[in-house]
Write a protein that holds these residues in place. Structure first.
Motif, PDB file in Angstrom:
ATOM      1  N   LEU A   1       1.419  -1.297   0.206  1.00 13.43           N
ATOM      2  CA  LEU A   1      -0.524  -0.205  -0.133  1.00 13.43           C
ATOM      3  C   LEU A   1       0.808   1.124   0.185  1.00 13.43           C
ATOM      4  CD1 LEU A   1      -3.014  -0.762   0.147  1.00 13.43           C
ATOM      5  CD2 LEU A   1      -2.826   0.528   2.110  1.00 13.43           C
ATOM      6  N   ARG A   2       2.421   1.105   0.818  1.00  8.43           N
ATOM      7  CA  ARG A   2       3.170   3.004   1.037  1.00  8.43           C
ATOM      8  C   ARG A   2       3.678   2.431  -0.475  1.00  8.43           C
ATOM      9  NH1 ARG A   2       4.949   1.117   6.873  1.00  8.43           N
ATOM     10  NH2 ARG A   2       3.253   1.465   7.727  1.00  8.43           N
TER      11      ARG A   2
ATOM     12  N   ALA B   1      -4.905  -7.808  -8.916  1.00 10.65           N
ATOM     13  CA  ALA B   1      -5.187  -7.136  -7.841  1.00 10.65           C
ATOM     14  C   ALA B   1      -5.270  -4.860  -7.113  1.00 10.65           C
ATOM     15  CB  ALA B   1      -4.182  -7.440  -6.431  1.00 10.65           C
ATOM     16  N   THR B   2      -4.464  -5.303  -8.046  1.00 11.70           N
ATOM     17  CA  THR B   2      -4.585  -3.696  -8.072  1.00 11.70           C
ATOM     18  C   THR B   2      -5.653  -3.022  -9.078  1.00 11.70           C
ATOM     19  OG1 THR B   2      -2.209  -3.530  -7.540  1.00 11.70           O
ATOM     20  CG2 THR B   2      -3.119  -1.434  -8.311  1.00 11.70           C
TER      21      THR B   2
ATOM     22  N   LEU C   1      -2.818  -9.993   0.465  1.00 19.00           N
ATOM     23  CA  LEU C   1      -1.553 -10.004   0.291  1.00 19.00           C
ATOM     24  C   LEU C   1      -0.346 -10.376   0.872  1.00 19.00           C
ATOM     25  CD1 LEU C   1      -1.962  -6.432   1.433  1.00 19.00           C
ATOM     26  CD2 LEU C   1      -0.455  -6.468  -0.755  1.00 19.00           C
ATOM     27  N   PRO C   2      -0.937 -11.570   1.972  1.00 22.47           N
ATOM     28  CA  PRO C   2       0.394 -12.720   2.560  1.00 22.47           C
ATOM     29  C   PRO C   2       0.288 -13.511   1.592  1.00 22.47           C
ATOM     30  CG  PRO C   2      -1.265 -11.720   4.043  1.00 22.47           C
ATOM     31  CD  PRO C   2      -1.993 -11.273   3.246  1.00 22.47           C
TER      32      PRO C   2
ATOM     33  N   SER D   1     -11.134  -6.132   1.825  1.00 29.17           N
ATOM     34  CA  SER D   1     -10.932  -7.317   2.587  1.00 29.17           C
ATOM     35  C   SER D   1      -9.745  -8.416   1.807  1.00 29.17           C
ATOM     36  CB  SER D   1     -11.618  -7.815   2.962  1.00 29.17           C
ATOM     37  OG  SER D   1     -13.090  -8.638   2.393  1.00 29.17           O
ATOM     38  N   LEU D   2     -10.791  -8.849   0.875  1.00 27.11           N
ATOM     39  CA  LEU D   2     -10.208  -9.850  -0.196  1.00 27.11           C
ATOM     40  C   LEU D   2      -8.327  -9.255  -0.875  1.00 27.11           C
ATOM     41  CD1 LEU D   2     -12.572 -10.401  -2.907  1.00 27.11           C
ATOM     42  CD2 LEU D   2     -11.643 -12.132  -0.536  1.00 27.11           C
TER      43      LEU D   2
END
Length: 107
Positions: A2-3, A86-87, A59-60, A53-54
């Protein structure tokens, strides 16, 4: 992720603006009735929260997959592709969410 991802940051801003817009549309009704129905508002917010949430569940999985592929010395393109998918999904959902809120506000 995210960063360092500006698209996800923009989607997060769009989501927060849209949440506020949905509340405003529910509270301030037009002359003909509500600008947005409660069911549609709930559906829009639910879809937004489901995508976030997905993403946070995903991410992990991306991290573990990346470590496994690095250990083998291959597959760095696979991780970038999975992050891109995903993005893209997050950005599309929140662009549509913001568009619906703006169009409903303009009515």
């Amino acid at each position: 992720m995210l960063r360092r991802n500006r698209l996800l940051q923009a989607a997060m801003v769009a989501a927060l603006v849209s949440y506020g817009g949905v509340v405003a549309l529910l509270l301030w009704q037009g002359p003909d009735g509500p600008r947005i129905e409660a069911g549609m508002a709930a559906w829009l917010v639910g879809m937004s929260l489901a995508t976030w949430s997905l993403l946070f569940w995903w991410l992990p999985v991306l991290d573990r997959t990346g470590r496994a592929l690095e250990a083998r010395g291959s597959g760095s393109g696979v991780i970038r592709l999975m992050e891109g998918v995903a993005t893209t999904c997050i950005v599309i959902v929140h662009a549509l969410f913001l568009t619906i809120v703006v169009l409903r506000a303009a009515q």
